[in-house]
Structures are given as structure tokens and as C-alpha cells.
Write a protein that holds these residues in place. Structure first.
Motif, PDB file in Angstrom:
ATOM      1  N   THR A  14       0.844  -1.193   0.000  1.00 18.05           N
ATOM      2  CA  THR A  14       0.000   0.000   0.000  1.00 18.05           C
ATOM      3  C   THR A  14       0.877   1.241   0.000  1.00 18.05           C
ATOM      4  N   ASP A  15       0.364   2.249  -0.651  1.00 16.38           N
ATOM      5  CA  ASP A  15       1.042   3.535  -0.690  1.00 16.38           C
ATOM      6  C   ASP A  15      -0.008   4.598  -0.395  1.00 16.38           C
ATOM      7  N   GLU A  69      -5.880   9.041   0.916  1.00 12.85           N
ATOM      8  CA  GLU A  69      -6.113   8.332  -0.332  1.00 12.85           C
ATOM      9  C   GLU A  69      -4.792   7.729  -0.780  1.00 12.85           C
ATOM     10  N   GLY A  70      -4.864   6.624  -1.477  1.00  7.10           N
ATOM     11  CA  GLY A  70      -3.632   6.001  -1.927  1.00  7.10           C
ATOM     12  C   GLY A  70      -3.883   4.861  -2.881  1.00  7.10           C
ATOM     13  N   GLU A  71      -2.907   3.952  -2.912  1.00  4.02           N
ATOM     14  CA  GLU A  71      -2.948   2.852  -3.861  1.00  4.02           C
ATOM     15  C   GLU A  71      -2.715   1.532  -3.133  1.00  4.02           C
ATOM     16  N   GLU A  86      -1.751  -2.481  -4.060  1.00  4.15           N
ATOM     17  CA  GLU A  86      -1.259  -3.350  -5.126  1.00  4.15           C
ATOM     18  C   GLU A  86      -1.047  -4.758  -4.586  1.00  4.15           C
ATOM     19  N   HIS A 131      -4.480  -3.801  -8.893  1.00  8.31           N
ATOM     20  CA  HIS A 131      -4.087  -2.417  -8.623  1.00  8.31           C
ATOM     21  C   HIS A 131      -5.378  -1.630  -8.390  1.00  8.31           C
ATOM     22  N   ALA A 132      -5.475  -0.989  -7.251  1.00  8.52           N
ATOM     23  CA  ALA A 132      -6.704  -0.272  -6.920  1.00  8.52           C
ATOM     24  C   ALA A 132      -6.402   1.003  -6.154  1.00  8.52           C
ATOM     25  N   ASN A 133      -7.411   1.835  -6.100  1.00  9.46           N
ATOM     26  CA  ASN A 133      -7.360   3.082  -5.352  1.00  9.46           C
ATOM     27  C   ASN A 133      -8.081   2.847  -4.028  1.00  9.46           C
ATOM     28  N   SER A 136     -11.476   1.328  -8.559  1.00 12.42           N
ATOM     29  CA  SER A 136     -10.593   1.708  -9.656  1.00 12.42           C
ATOM     30  C   SER A 136     -10.019   3.106  -9.441  1.00 12.42           C
ATOM     31  N   HIS A 137      -8.931   3.368 -10.131  1.00  8.91           N
ATOM     32  CA  HIS A 137      -8.294   4.680 -10.072  1.00  8.91           C
ATOM     33  C   HIS A 137      -9.148   5.699 -10.818  1.00  8.91           C
ATOM     34  N   TRP A 191     -14.579   5.735  -9.390  1.00  9.98           N
ATOM     35  CA  TRP A 191     -13.877   6.477  -8.353  1.00  9.98           C
ATOM     36  C   TRP A 191     -14.777   7.579  -7.800  1.00  9.98           C
TER      37      TRP A 191
END
Length: 156
Positions: A3-4, A25-27, A29, A36-38, A58-59, A67
Motif C-alpha cells: 500500500t502507498d 487516499e492512496g494505492e 497493489e 491495482h486499486a485506489n 478503480s483509479h 472512483w
């Protein structure tokens, strides 16, 4: 899983029942599954407790509105958090009981259960009369609605 996330940002809550509100908010993986998701996170504090809400999807992109829909759902949850005390509000009971007297609204008029049953019967009889449908009410016969032109009333 990797996660980021951005740092939590304290934001201003539009709802006076919310004492503190944080957003991040982030990403997310997961390379093994090619995922890969938001991720969007809201954390809020009321007088009773802390609450955590998240949405993973989704991004942001121009191909779909997932989103935006996820973000709006989270905002609605947070902004509608107006009874954080989880108490019974007696005024709502009064409003509900007044509305419960009515069963149906038709063309702007409110009908009770009994009134609506009568109105529904009238509407059915009117429809049946216009469409030459036989009902239990023999007085509701339509004149001139025979299939053959030379068919007389006594032929039926």
C-alpha cells in the motif's frame, strides 16, 4: 500486498456532530494477482466513538465513474452522520405516525387504505367499461362495443 497511502489530512467536517475528521487516499497493489486499486479512507470522531470508513476501487480515469461514485458514497456517509448520540428522536415518530395514516397518493390526493380500495375499484370499473371487459357489475355494459357490426345487444 503493498500500500502507498498519503498522510492523513485533517479536514473540516460540514456536520457539527463530527468533532474530528481525517482523510487519506492512496494505492493498493497485489502483484501476484495483478491487482491495482485506489483506496480512500475517512476516519472520524464523535462524542461517542471513532469510526473508520474505506472504499477500494478503480483509479480516477475518464473511462468510468467508479472512483467518483465511491468518493461520493463515502462523503454521503460522513455528512449524514447526524445522530452520533444514537438516541431516539421523538419528533420523527410523530412524523412517521402522521404519514402512516395514508396508504397511497394518486394524482396528488392522499388515500387511506379503505379510500384507496374504493378508488381502485372505481378505476378498474372505468377501465373495464372503456375496454368492454365484463365485470361482476352488470350495469357497467358499454353500448356499441360488439365485434360484428350487425351484432345486437340481445346476441351477447
Amino acid at each position: 500486498i503493498k500500500t502507498d497511502l498519503d498522510d492523513l489530512k485533517r479536514t473540516i467536517a460540514k456536520n457539527p456532530k463530527i468533532l474530528e475528521l481525517y482523510y487519506s487516499e492512496g494505492e493498493v497493489e497485489y502483484e501476484e494477482e495483478n491487482f491495482h486499486a485506489n483506496i480512500m479512507i475517512y476516519i472520524l470522531k464523535t462524542t461517542k466513538a471513532w469510526y473508520y470508513f474505506e472504499a477500494i476501487g478503480s483509479h480516477p480515469n475518464l473511462e468510468n465513474y467508479n472512483w467518483e461514485a465511491n468518493k461520493r458514497c463515502l462523503e454521503l456517509i460522513v455528512n449524514s452522520f447526524n445522530n452520533s448520540e444514537f438516541e431516539n428522536i421523538s419528533t420523527n415518530k410523530t412524523i412517521i405516525s402522521k404519514e402512516a395514516d395514508y396508504n397511497k397518493i394518486y394524482k396528488g390526493k392522499k388515500y387511506t387504505q379503505e379510500e384507496w380500495e374504493k378508488k381502485e375499484q372505481e378505476l378498474w370499473e372505468e377501465y373495464a367499461f372503456k375496454n368492454n371487459i365484463k365485470t361482476g357489475n352488470s350495469d357497467a355494459k358499454k353500448k356499441g362495443g360488439k365485434f360484428f357490426l350487425d351484432e345486437k345487444e340481445s346476441d351477447s
